[in-house]
Design a protein around this motif. Structure first.
Motif, PDB file in Angstrom:
ATOM      1  N   PRO A 115      -0.371  44.624  96.607  1.00 45.12           N
ATOM      2  CA  PRO A 115      -1.083  43.654  95.760  1.00 45.12           C
ATOM      3  C   PRO A 115      -1.137  44.122  94.304  1.00 45.12           C
ATOM      4  O   PRO A 115      -1.537  45.247  94.016  1.00 45.12           O
ATOM      5  CB  PRO A 115      -2.486  43.620  96.387  1.00 45.12           C
ATOM      6  CG  PRO A 115      -2.242  43.949  97.825  1.00 45.12           C
ATOM      7  CD  PRO A 115      -1.144  44.987  97.810  1.00 45.12           C
ATOM      8  N   GLY A 116      -0.676  43.247  93.409  1.00 39.86           N
ATOM      9  CA  GLY A 116      -0.621  43.570  91.994  1.00 39.86           C
ATOM     10  C   GLY A 116       0.777  43.867  91.518  1.00 39.86           C
ATOM     11  O   GLY A 116       1.093  43.698  90.337  1.00 39.86           O
ATOM     12  N   LEU A 117       1.660  44.284  92.440  1.00 41.21           N
ATOM     13  CA  LEU A 117       3.030  44.633  92.064  1.00 41.21           C
ATOM     14  C   LEU A 117       3.834  43.404  91.655  1.00 41.21           C
ATOM     15  O   LEU A 117       4.866  43.520  90.995  1.00 41.21           O
ATOM     16  CB  LEU A 117       3.719  45.346  93.230  1.00 41.21           C
ATOM     17  CG  LEU A 117       5.078  45.984  92.939  1.00 41.21           C
ATOM     18  CD1 LEU A 117       4.973  47.040  91.838  1.00 41.21           C
ATOM     19  CD2 LEU A 117       5.665  46.594  94.219  1.00 41.21           C
ATOM     20  N   GLY A 118       3.337  42.217  92.009  1.00 41.99           N
ATOM     21  CA  GLY A 118       4.025  40.984  91.623  1.00 41.99           C
ATOM     22  C   GLY A 118       4.206  40.835  90.127  1.00 41.99           C
ATOM     23  O   GLY A 118       5.091  40.117  89.668  1.00 41.99           O
ATOM     24  N   GLY A 119       3.392  41.530  89.358  1.00 46.85           N
ATOM     25  CA  GLY A 119       3.523  41.474  87.905  1.00 46.85           C
ATOM     26  C   GLY A 119       4.880  41.902  87.403  1.00 46.85           C
ATOM     27  O   GLY A 119       5.265  41.576  86.274  1.00 46.85           O
ATOM     28  N   ILE A 120       5.637  42.608  88.239  1.00 42.14           N
ATOM     29  CA  ILE A 120       6.964  43.065  87.834  1.00 42.14           C
ATOM     30  C   ILE A 120       7.918  41.900  87.584  1.00 42.14           C
ATOM     31  O   ILE A 120       8.939  42.057  86.910  1.00 42.14           O
ATOM     32  CB  ILE A 120       7.550  44.014  88.910  1.00 42.14           C
ATOM     33  CG1 ILE A 120       8.649  44.904  88.327  1.00 42.14           C
ATOM     34  CG2 ILE A 120       8.046  43.252  90.116  1.00 42.14           C
ATOM     35  CD1 ILE A 120       8.156  45.944  87.364  1.00 42.14           C
ATOM     36  N   ALA A 121       7.596  40.722  88.108  1.00 39.50           N
ATOM     37  CA  ALA A 121       8.469  39.549  87.958  1.00 39.50           C
ATOM     38  C   ALA A 121       8.103  38.670  86.769  1.00 39.50           C
ATOM     39  O   ALA A 121       8.799  37.702  86.477  1.00 39.50           O
ATOM     40  CB  ALA A 121       8.429  38.715  89.239  1.00 39.50           C
ATOM     41  N   VAL A 122       7.025  39.001  86.076  1.00 40.41           N
ATOM     42  CA  VAL A 122       6.467  38.098  85.059  1.00 40.41           C
ATOM     43  C   VAL A 122       7.216  38.147  83.728  1.00 40.41           C
ATOM     44  O   VAL A 122       7.175  37.198  82.942  1.00 40.41           O
ATOM     45  CB  VAL A 122       4.961  38.415  84.846  1.00 40.41           C
ATOM     46  CG1 VAL A 122       4.379  37.657  83.663  1.00 40.41           C
ATOM     47  CG2 VAL A 122       4.183  38.088  86.117  1.00 40.41           C
ATOM     48  N   GLY A 123       7.949  39.220  83.462  1.00 40.02           N
ATOM     49  CA  GLY A 123       8.536  39.432  82.145  1.00 40.02           C
ATOM     50  C   GLY A 123       9.347  38.287  81.573  1.00 40.02           C
ATOM     51  O   GLY A 123       9.289  38.020  80.370  1.00 40.02           O
TER      52      GLY A 123
END
Length: 213
Positions: free
Chosen positions: A60-68
């Motif tokens: 949970p939270g690692l999804g931020g890796i796709a936001v760039g």
């Protein structure tokens, strides 16, 4: 001596003002970039969301890796136009286009676009709109990521502030990495590639590449 110094200061101020004032071509290019990147956002809404969901399922939270990729507008706008407000304008126009075409987030897309654009804008402002190197682009991506993190921390019916410290720390770290690489480095490379075509001949980004060659 005093009169000469005063005249020099006035001339310097005039040069700076002309450098930072928006031209018609700046407005047109900002709009074109915004629409083009908005289409990229629209495509990424499916790919990126799938990646976000998969990564978040691992930790949970690692999804931020796709936001760039959703942070590209501010970085590219700032690197190309190099005027106050350019990063914000391009990111917001792109967000509006993404919303109008259709996505699951609706008007929050535009609100988050404002937060992301302001984050990138702050970095370019810190450097007085004078430095547009790869490190500055990466920092602008990080600034946009920080804007996204702050927005999501407080916005919506289930803001991230209600989640654990661990989640928010991991999410912030993932966002920073994604912003630096997918928005900052990739955005810088995209601008270089665009300049190489001659499309930016009326902009400093295009002239700089010609001097390097």
């Amino acid at each position: 001596m005093h009169a000469s110094a005063t005249a020099q200061n006035v001339n310097t101020s005039g040069v700076v003002a002309r450098r930072l004032n928006w031209r018609v071509v700046d407005i047109v290019v900002a709009a074109v970039l915004g629409v083009a990147i908005g289409l990229v956002f629209w495509v990424w809404n499916t790919i990126g969301y799938a990646w976000f969901t998969a990564a978040d399922g691992l930790t949970p939270g690692l999804g931020g890796i796709a936001v760039g990729i959703w942070l590209l507008g501010g970085v590219v706008g700032g690197l190309v136009i190099r005027k106050p407000g350019a990063a914000l304008v391009v990111e917001v126009v792109a967000a509006i286009v993404s919303m109008l075409i259709g996505n699951i987030w609706g008007v929050s897309t535009v609100l988050e676009g404002i937060a992301q654009g302001l984050g990138a804008e702050l970095i370019f402002a810190i450097f007085l709109y004078r430095r547009f190197s790869l490190p500055v682009a990466a920092l602008a991506g990080v600034g946009a990521a920080a804007g996204a993190w702050l927005f999501e921390l407080f916005y919506g019916s289930s803001p991230n502030i209600l989640k654990s410290v661990e989640f928010n720390t991991i999410y912030l770290g993932a966002l920073v990495v994604s912003g630096a690489l997918l928005a900052g480095v990739l955005g810088w490379l995209l601008v270089r590639a665009l300049a190489a075509t001659g499309a930016l001949s009326r902009f400093a980004a295009g002239r700089e590449l010609r001097r390097e060659v």
